[in-house]
Structure formats: structure tokens, C-alpha cells
Design a protein around this motif. Structure first.
Motif, PDB file in Angstrom:
ATOM      1  N   LEU A  44     -12.056 121.430  66.615  1.00  0.00           N
ATOM      2  CA  LEU A  44     -10.730 122.242  66.913  1.00  0.00           C
ATOM      3  C   LEU A  44     -11.033 122.983  67.918  1.00  0.00           C
ATOM      4  CD1 LEU A  44      -7.958 122.669  65.696  1.00  0.00           C
ATOM      5  CD2 LEU A  44      -9.303 124.590  64.131  1.00  0.00           C
ATOM      6  N   CYS A  45     -10.251 123.143  68.943  1.00  0.00           N
ATOM      7  CA  CYS A  45      -9.996 124.009  70.159  1.00  0.00           C
ATOM      8  C   CYS A  45      -8.933 124.509  70.471  1.00  0.00           C
ATOM      9  CB  CYS A  45     -10.536 123.060  71.502  1.00  0.00           C
ATOM     10  SG  CYS A  45     -12.208 122.337  71.261  1.00  0.00           S
ATOM     11  N   ARG A  46      -8.898 125.679  71.194  1.00  0.00           N
ATOM     12  CA  ARG A  46      -7.544 126.251  71.722  1.00  0.00           C
ATOM     13  C   ARG A  46      -8.065 126.671  73.066  1.00  0.00           C
ATOM     14  NH1 ARG A  46      -5.649 132.263  69.747  1.00  0.00           N
ATOM     15  NH2 ARG A  46      -7.409 132.889  71.282  1.00  0.00           N
ATOM     16  N   GLN A  50      -2.688 130.597  74.797  1.00  0.00           N
ATOM     17  CA  GLN A  50      -1.435 130.455  74.232  1.00  0.00           C
ATOM     18  C   GLN A  50      -1.688 130.037  72.712  1.00  0.00           C
ATOM     19  OE1 GLN A  50       0.656 127.398  76.424  1.00  0.00           O
ATOM     20  NE2 GLN A  50       0.821 128.724  78.088  1.00  0.00           N
ATOM     21  N   GLU A  51      -0.840 129.665  71.843  1.00  0.00           N
ATOM     22  CA  GLU A  51      -1.009 129.087  70.564  1.00  0.00           C
ATOM     23  C   GLU A  51      -0.943 127.938  70.517  1.00  0.00           C
ATOM     24  OE1 GLU A  51      -1.623 131.689  68.161  1.00  0.00           O
ATOM     25  OE2 GLU A  51      -1.471 133.005  69.684  1.00  0.00           O
ATOM     26  N   ASN A  52      -1.487 126.984  71.364  1.00  0.00           N
ATOM     27  CA  ASN A  52      -1.760 125.716  71.242  1.00  0.00           C
ATOM     28  C   ASN A  52      -2.993 125.373  70.897  1.00  0.00           C
ATOM     29  OD1 ASN A  52       0.922 125.253  72.067  1.00  0.00           O
ATOM     30  ND2 ASN A  52       0.615 125.248  74.186  1.00  0.00           N
ATOM     31  N   TYR A  53      -3.140 124.186  70.182  1.00  0.00           N
ATOM     32  CA  TYR A  53      -4.527 123.656  69.529  1.00  0.00           C
ATOM     33  C   TYR A  53      -4.783 122.248  69.904  1.00  0.00           C
ATOM     34  CZ  TYR A  53      -5.250 128.174  67.061  1.00  0.00           C
ATOM     35  OH  TYR A  53      -5.340 129.669  67.083  1.00  0.00           O
ATOM     36  N   THR A  54      -5.826 121.759  69.938  1.00  0.00           N
ATOM     37  CA  THR A  54      -6.203 120.473  69.943  1.00  0.00           C
ATOM     38  C   THR A  54      -7.241 120.268  69.213  1.00  0.00           C
ATOM     39  OG1 THR A  54      -7.860 120.765  71.821  1.00  0.00           O
ATOM     40  CG2 THR A  54      -5.504 120.052  72.400  1.00  0.00           C
ATOM     41  N   PHE A  55      -7.154 119.139  68.521  1.00  0.00           N
ATOM     42  CA  PHE A  55      -8.180 118.616  67.443  1.00  0.00           C
ATOM     43  C   PHE A  55      -8.538 117.255  67.787  1.00  0.00           C
ATOM     44  CE2 PHE A  55      -8.650 117.224  62.726  1.00  0.00           C
ATOM     45  CZ  PHE A  55      -9.987 117.911  62.471  1.00  0.00           C
ATOM     46  N   GLU A  61      -7.062 112.364  69.783  1.00  0.00           N
ATOM     47  CA  GLU A  61      -6.721 113.857  70.012  1.00  0.00           C
ATOM     48  C   GLU A  61      -5.262 114.155  69.573  1.00  0.00           C
ATOM     49  OE1 GLU A  61      -7.968 115.999  73.606  1.00  0.00           O
ATOM     50  OE2 GLU A  61      -5.836 115.578  74.108  1.00  0.00           O
ATOM     51  N   LEU A  62      -5.311 115.131  68.600  1.00  0.00           N
ATOM     52  CA  LEU A  62      -3.980 115.725  68.307  1.00  0.00           C
ATOM     53  C   LEU A  62      -3.687 117.107  68.913  1.00  0.00           C
ATOM     54  CD1 LEU A  62      -5.382 114.858  65.325  1.00  0.00           C
ATOM     55  CD2 LEU A  62      -3.015 114.385  64.891  1.00  0.00           C
ATOM     56  N   THR A  63      -2.585 117.187  69.264  1.00  0.00           N
ATOM     57  CA  THR A  63      -2.030 118.662  69.664  1.00  0.00           C
ATOM     58  C   THR A  63      -1.044 119.348  68.621  1.00  0.00           C
ATOM     59  OG1 THR A  63      -2.176 117.679  71.892  1.00  0.00           O
ATOM     60  CG2 THR A  63      -0.927 119.719  71.828  1.00  0.00           C
ATOM     61  N   LEU A 108      -0.505 123.642  62.799  1.00  0.00           N
ATOM     62  CA  LEU A 108       0.591 122.436  62.310  1.00  0.00           C
ATOM     63  C   LEU A 108       0.261 121.235  63.337  1.00  0.00           C
ATOM     64  CD1 LEU A 108       2.536 120.824  60.412  1.00  0.00           C
ATOM     65  CD2 LEU A 108       4.303 122.446  61.872  1.00  0.00           C
ATOM     66  N   PHE A 109      -0.103 120.066  63.136  1.00  0.00           N
ATOM     67  CA  PHE A 109      -0.474 118.997  63.937  1.00  0.00           C
ATOM     68  C   PHE A 109       0.702 117.903  63.439  1.00  0.00           C
ATOM     69  CE2 PHE A 109      -4.493 120.740  64.120  1.00  0.00           C
ATOM     70  CZ  PHE A 109      -4.794 121.054  65.238  1.00  0.00           C
ATOM     71  N   LYS A 110       1.950 117.855  64.042  1.00  0.00           N
ATOM     72  CA  LYS A 110       2.929 116.998  63.635  1.00  0.00           C
ATOM     73  C   LYS A 110       3.274 115.961  64.466  1.00  0.00           C
ATOM     74  CE  LYS A 110       6.615 120.154  65.474  1.00  0.00           C
ATOM     75  NZ  LYS A 110       7.642 120.965  65.205  1.00  0.00           N
ATOM     76  N   THR A 111       2.620 115.434  65.474  1.00  0.00           N
ATOM     77  CA  THR A 111       2.874 114.352  66.280  1.00  0.00           C
ATOM     78  C   THR A 111       1.620 113.654  65.956  1.00  0.00           C
ATOM     79  OG1 THR A 111       1.447 115.480  68.198  1.00  0.00           O
ATOM     80  CG2 THR A 111       3.859 115.817  68.148  1.00  0.00           C
ATOM     81  N   ARG A 112       2.000 112.274  66.392  1.00  0.00           N
ATOM     82  CA  ARG A 112       0.908 111.137  66.325  1.00  0.00           C
ATOM     83  C   ARG A 112      -0.196 111.320  67.265  1.00  0.00           C
ATOM     84  NH1 ARG A 112       2.778 106.999  63.475  1.00  0.00           N
ATOM     85  NH2 ARG A 112       1.194 105.614  64.549  1.00  0.00           N
ATOM     86  N   PRO A 113      -1.484 111.214  66.885  1.00  0.00           N
ATOM     87  CA  PRO A 113      -2.614 111.244  67.800  1.00  0.00           C
ATOM     88  C   PRO A 113      -2.397 110.603  68.921  1.00  0.00           C
ATOM     89  CG  PRO A 113      -3.154 110.060  66.123  1.00  0.00           C
ATOM     90  CD  PRO A 113      -1.762 110.376  65.751  1.00  0.00           C
ATOM     91  N   LYS A 114      -3.103 110.968  70.232  1.00  0.00           N
ATOM     92  CA  LYS A 114      -3.129 110.353  71.525  1.00  0.00           C
ATOM     93  C   LYS A 114      -4.504 109.710  71.425  1.00  0.00           C
ATOM     94  CE  LYS A 114      -3.925 112.907  75.224  1.00  0.00           C
ATOM     95  NZ  LYS A 114      -3.825 113.576  76.247  1.00  0.00           N
ATOM     96  N   ALA A 115      -4.466 108.276  71.762  1.00  0.00           N
ATOM     97  CA  ALA A 115      -5.880 107.783  71.910  1.00  0.00           C
ATOM     98  C   ALA A 115      -6.698 108.418  73.296  1.00  0.00           C
ATOM     99  CB  ALA A 115      -5.542 106.318  72.145  1.00  0.00           C
ATOM    100  N   LEU A 116      -8.033 108.526  72.990  1.00  0.00           N
ATOM    101  CA  LEU A 116      -8.745 108.746  74.272  1.00  0.00           C
ATOM    102  C   LEU A 116      -9.500 107.555  74.680  1.00  0.00           C
ATOM    103  CD1 LEU A 116     -10.433 112.516  72.869  1.00  0.00           C
ATOM    104  CD2 LEU A 116      -8.274 111.804  74.616  1.00  0.00           C
ATOM    105  N   ILE A 117      -8.969 107.149  75.812  1.00  0.00           N
ATOM    106  CA  ILE A 117      -9.647 106.013  76.629  1.00  0.00           C
ATOM    107  C   ILE A 117     -10.123 106.336  77.724  1.00  0.00           C
ATOM    108  CG2 ILE A 117      -9.355 103.531  76.896  1.00  0.00           C
ATOM    109  CD1 ILE A 117      -7.147 103.609  75.200  1.00  0.00           C
ATOM    110  N   SER A 118     -11.245 106.282  78.055  1.00  0.00           N
ATOM    111  CA  SER A 118     -11.895 106.590  79.453  1.00  0.00           C
ATOM    112  C   SER A 118     -11.672 105.489  80.313  1.00  0.00           C
ATOM    113  CB  SER A 118     -13.324 107.127  79.242  1.00  0.00           C
ATOM    114  OG  SER A 118     -14.095 106.243  78.783  1.00  0.00           O
ATOM    115  N   ARG A 119     -11.721 105.630  81.563  1.00  0.00           N
ATOM    116  CA  ARG A 119     -11.667 104.641  82.520  1.00  0.00           C
ATOM    117  C   ARG A 119     -13.125 103.905  82.697  1.00  0.00           C
ATOM    118  NH1 ARG A 119      -9.560 106.722  88.219  1.00  0.00           N
ATOM    119  NH2 ARG A 119     -11.760 105.777  88.792  1.00  0.00           N
TER     120      ARG A 119
END
Length: 140
Positions: A44-46, A50-55, A61-63, A108-119
Motif C-alpha cells: 500500500l503506497c501513497r 494528495q489523498e490518492n493511494y495505490t495497492f 494495481e488498485l487506485t 476505498l478502492f472502488k475500481t477494478r484492478p489494472k493489470a501490471l504487464i511489463s514490456r
């Protein structure tokens, strides 16, 4: 039965906790089913002030954002004390609840997770020279 609530951290000095609210379920692998205490499931990171977090959980990755609760919640620890009565052989138990933290916000993480795919890294193809030695191709 009377239950006493006590706070040993002093007025206004209780540690702040937060609730992490996710949509969906987080399931542990079968090999971890009996050992869920202190199991690290993500990071869990900020990233900014601002008041945005990433998990980050595995390759997802969730925002989310920090949302205040309408009413604060207390985090309590139950402590029971056995007392022996001198006038009789009866033992009585006394229950106290100790305040160990207060929750005023939820993340609150209310959106769907974003896939982390590296090149993928560029593949260096090898070519065979006339003499039979291998020479790597030059990338342009």
C-alpha cells in the motif's frame, strides 16, 4: 454485566488506524490457509501528498482514495481478570476493554484492478557466420 472501557494512551493520543475497503474477495493460496496472521498480501503506497493511494497485489494495481467515516470507530482489546472472593469460594471474572486505536478514515478502492504487464526485453538474435562462429546481430 458491566464492561469497563479504558484508554491508557491518554486523551487524543490514540494511534490512528484505517480501514482498507476492497471490492471483491482476496483469497489465500491453499498452502497459506492455516497461516493467515501476519501474511503480506500486497504493498500500500501513497505516491503523492494528495489523498490518492495505490495497492499492488501481485500483478494487479488498485487506485483508491481516503474517505472520512461518518462516525469514528474504536479498536478494542478484550482483557478478562479472574478474582477470588475471600468471603466465599466463588471466583468471579471481570471484563475490561482497552482502547488500542481509533479509526476515522477508510481507504476505498472502488475500481477494478489494472493489470501490471511489463514490456518484454528485446531479443538479440544470433546469426551464424560463414566460418561457423556465432555473431550477435546488431540492433538498430
Amino acid at each position: 454485566m458491566q464492561i469497563r472501557v479504558k484508554c491508557s494512551c491518554g486523551q487524543g493520543n490514540c494511534p490512528e488506524w484505517a480501514i482498507v475497503e476492497l471490492q471483491g474477495m482476496v483469497e489465500a493460496q491453499p498452502s497459506f490457509k492455516g497461516q493467515l496472521q501476519n501474511l503480506e498480501i500486497g504493498q500500500l503506497c501513497r505516491p503523492s501528498a494528495q489523498e490518492n493511494y495505490t495497492f499492488t497485489v501481485g500483478y494487479h494495481e488498485l487506485t483508491g482514495s481516503k474517505v472520512p467515516l461518518k462516525k469514528p470507530l474504536l479498536v478494542l482489546k478484550k482483557m478478562s481478570h479472574m478474582e477470588a472472593d475471600q468471603s466465599s469460594d466463588l471466583k468471579s471474572s471481570r471484563v475490561e476493554l482497552e482502547v488500542i486505536g481509533i479509526i476515522r478514515h477508510r481507504i476505498l478502492f472502488k475500481t477494478r484492478p489494472k493489470a501490471l504487464i511489463s514490456r518484454p526485453q528485446p531479443v538479440v538474435k544470433e546469426r551464424v557466420s560463414v566460418q561457423g562462429s556465432i555473431v550477435p546481430n546488431q540492433l538498430a
